[in-house]
Design a protein around this motif. Sequence first.
Motif, PDB file in Angstrom:
ATOM      1  N   CYS A 256       0.817  -1.222   0.000  1.00  0.00           N
ATOM      2  CA  CYS A 256       0.000   0.000   0.000  1.00  0.00           C
ATOM      3  C   CYS A 256       0.843   1.261   0.000  1.00  0.00           C
ATOM      4  CB  CYS A 256      -0.938   0.000   1.207  1.00  0.00           C
ATOM      5  SG  CYS A 256      -2.262  -1.192   1.052  1.00  0.00           S
TER       6      CYS A 256
ATOM      7  N   LEU B 266       1.926   3.537  -2.168  1.00  0.00           N
ATOM      8  CA  LEU B 266       1.717   3.958  -3.550  1.00  0.00           C
ATOM      9  C   LEU B 266       2.638   5.100  -3.950  1.00  0.00           C
ATOM     10  CD1 LEU B 266      -2.187   3.810  -3.655  1.00  0.00           C
ATOM     11  CD2 LEU B 266      -0.535   2.014  -4.208  1.00  0.00           C
TER      12      LEU B 266
ATOM     13  N   PRO C 284      -0.242  -2.998 -12.306  1.00  0.00           N
ATOM     14  CA  PRO C 284      -0.915  -1.805 -11.765  1.00  0.00           C
ATOM     15  C   PRO C 284      -2.330  -2.080 -11.272  1.00  0.00           C
ATOM     16  CG  PRO C 284      -0.999  -1.774 -14.150  1.00  0.00           C
ATOM     17  CD  PRO C 284      -0.191  -2.995 -13.761  1.00  0.00           C
TER      18      PRO C 284
ATOM     19  N   SER D 215      -3.745  -0.046  -8.106  1.00  0.00           N
ATOM     20  CA  SER D 215      -3.957   1.376  -8.405  1.00  0.00           C
ATOM     21  C   SER D 215      -5.131   1.585  -9.344  1.00  0.00           C
ATOM     22  CB  SER D 215      -2.687   1.980  -9.011  1.00  0.00           C
ATOM     23  OG  SER D 215      -1.639   1.918  -8.085  1.00  0.00           O
ATOM     24  N   GLU D 216      -5.282   0.699 -10.317  1.00  0.00           N
ATOM     25  CA  GLU D 216      -6.395   0.819 -11.269  1.00  0.00           C
ATOM     26  C   GLU D 216      -7.739   0.621 -10.566  1.00  0.00           C
ATOM     27  OE1 GLU D 216      -5.356  -1.997 -14.313  1.00  0.00           O
ATOM     28  OE2 GLU D 216      -3.873  -0.652 -15.208  1.00  0.00           O
TER      29      GLU D 216
ATOM     30  N   ARG E 173      -8.624   3.563  -8.485  1.00  0.00           N
ATOM     31  CA  ARG E 173      -9.009   4.708  -9.318  1.00  0.00           C
ATOM     32  C   ARG E 173     -10.366   4.513  -9.990  1.00  0.00           C
ATOM     33  NH1 ARG E 173      -4.542   7.658 -12.389  1.00  0.00           N
ATOM     34  NH2 ARG E 173      -3.031   8.042 -10.755  1.00  0.00           N
TER      35      ARG E 173
ATOM     36  N   GLY F 240       1.532  -2.507  -5.070  1.00  0.00           N
ATOM     37  CA  GLY F 240       1.167  -1.130  -5.337  1.00  0.00           C
ATOM     38  C   GLY F 240       2.003  -0.650  -6.509  1.00  0.00           C
ATOM     39  N   SER F 241       1.522   0.351  -7.176  1.00  0.00           N
ATOM     40  CA  SER F 241       2.320   0.962  -8.236  1.00  0.00           C
ATOM     41  C   SER F 241       2.306   2.459  -7.997  1.00  0.00           C
ATOM     42  CB  SER F 241       1.787   0.606  -9.622  1.00  0.00           C
ATOM     43  OG  SER F 241       0.443   0.967  -9.766  1.00  0.00           O
ATOM     44  N   ARG F 242       3.367   3.082  -8.377  1.00  0.00           N
ATOM     45  CA  ARG F 242       3.558   4.501  -8.113  1.00  0.00           C
ATOM     46  C   ARG F 242       2.430   5.321  -8.747  1.00  0.00           C
ATOM     47  NH1 ARG F 242       7.948   6.748  -6.143  1.00  0.00           N
ATOM     48  NH2 ARG F 242       8.398   8.914  -6.540  1.00  0.00           N
ATOM     49  N   VAL F 243       1.845   6.190  -7.941  1.00  0.00           N
ATOM     50  CA  VAL F 243       0.781   7.076  -8.396  1.00  0.00           C
ATOM     51  C   VAL F 243       1.277   8.497  -8.171  1.00  0.00           C
ATOM     52  CG1 VAL F 243      -1.587   7.813  -8.006  1.00  0.00           C
ATOM     53  CG2 VAL F 243      -0.993   5.411  -7.774  1.00  0.00           C
TER      54      VAL F 243
ATOM     55  N   THR G  18      -2.422   9.986  -2.719  1.00  0.00           N
ATOM     56  CA  THR G  18      -2.569   8.550  -2.452  1.00  0.00           C
ATOM     57  C   THR G  18      -3.434   8.272  -1.232  1.00  0.00           C
ATOM     58  OG1 THR G  18      -0.457   8.583  -1.287  1.00  0.00           O
ATOM     59  CG2 THR G  18      -0.427   7.901  -3.598  1.00  0.00           C
TER      60      THR G  18
ATOM     61  N   LEU H  50      -6.951   7.731  -2.275  1.00  0.00           N
ATOM     62  CA  LEU H  50      -7.206   6.404  -2.822  1.00  0.00           C
ATOM     63  C   LEU H  50      -7.368   5.367  -1.722  1.00  0.00           C
ATOM     64  CD1 LEU H  50      -4.647   6.328  -5.780  1.00  0.00           C
ATOM     65  CD2 LEU H  50      -7.126   6.634  -5.932  1.00  0.00           C
TER      66      LEU H  50
END
Length: 185
Positions: A87, A89, A104, A107-108, A111, A136-139, A144, A147
């Motif tokens: 988590c 992100l 991803p 995160s998707e 979102r 997690g993937s960088r947002v 964050t 989210l």
Amino acid sequence: TGSTNLVKIGVADLVVSAPLSVFSESIRRLRVLVERRKADIANSLEDKAGLVIMVTSTEPNEGKSTTALALARTLARSGRKTLIIDCDLRKPSLSKLTGVTATPWLSEVLRGQELPPSVSKHAMIDPMSDLSMIFGSRVSDIATDDLLMGDRFNQILRTAKRHFDYIVIDTPPVGAVVDALYLAR
């Protein structure tokens, strides 16, 4: 001349590669405490849902991701169905620690992508254990904490609690950013 391929072993890998090490024994001691807590909760509430464990630190680089991964691996290797969710992100690291390519998906979904009925179908499997992993993937274009404090993340946890004995959440450090403070609720 011959070349030697050196395999880099991470500290969290020790629970598998060096199970008699001091580090591995410390993580197993932590596992005992977690299992006792789950038993206490199950006995008092007659709740058989998975236990969510949040791992954080005060500052960056204190070993929270290493500890979270080692604990999750130890739980998985003891026969418990275990999921770890990265988590963080802002600076996800579980993919790097495990050598598994991140997707991803988390995160998707956070979102707005449709949430599937089973989280486990989107989890990767740790090559060193039966641990299920969601990365997690960088947002970078949205806060964050927005989210992670939304209902979508709660839905992911509710679904995971039905399918896993333990859900370990690796979070950003609480001294640096607010995300873990929201996740702690």
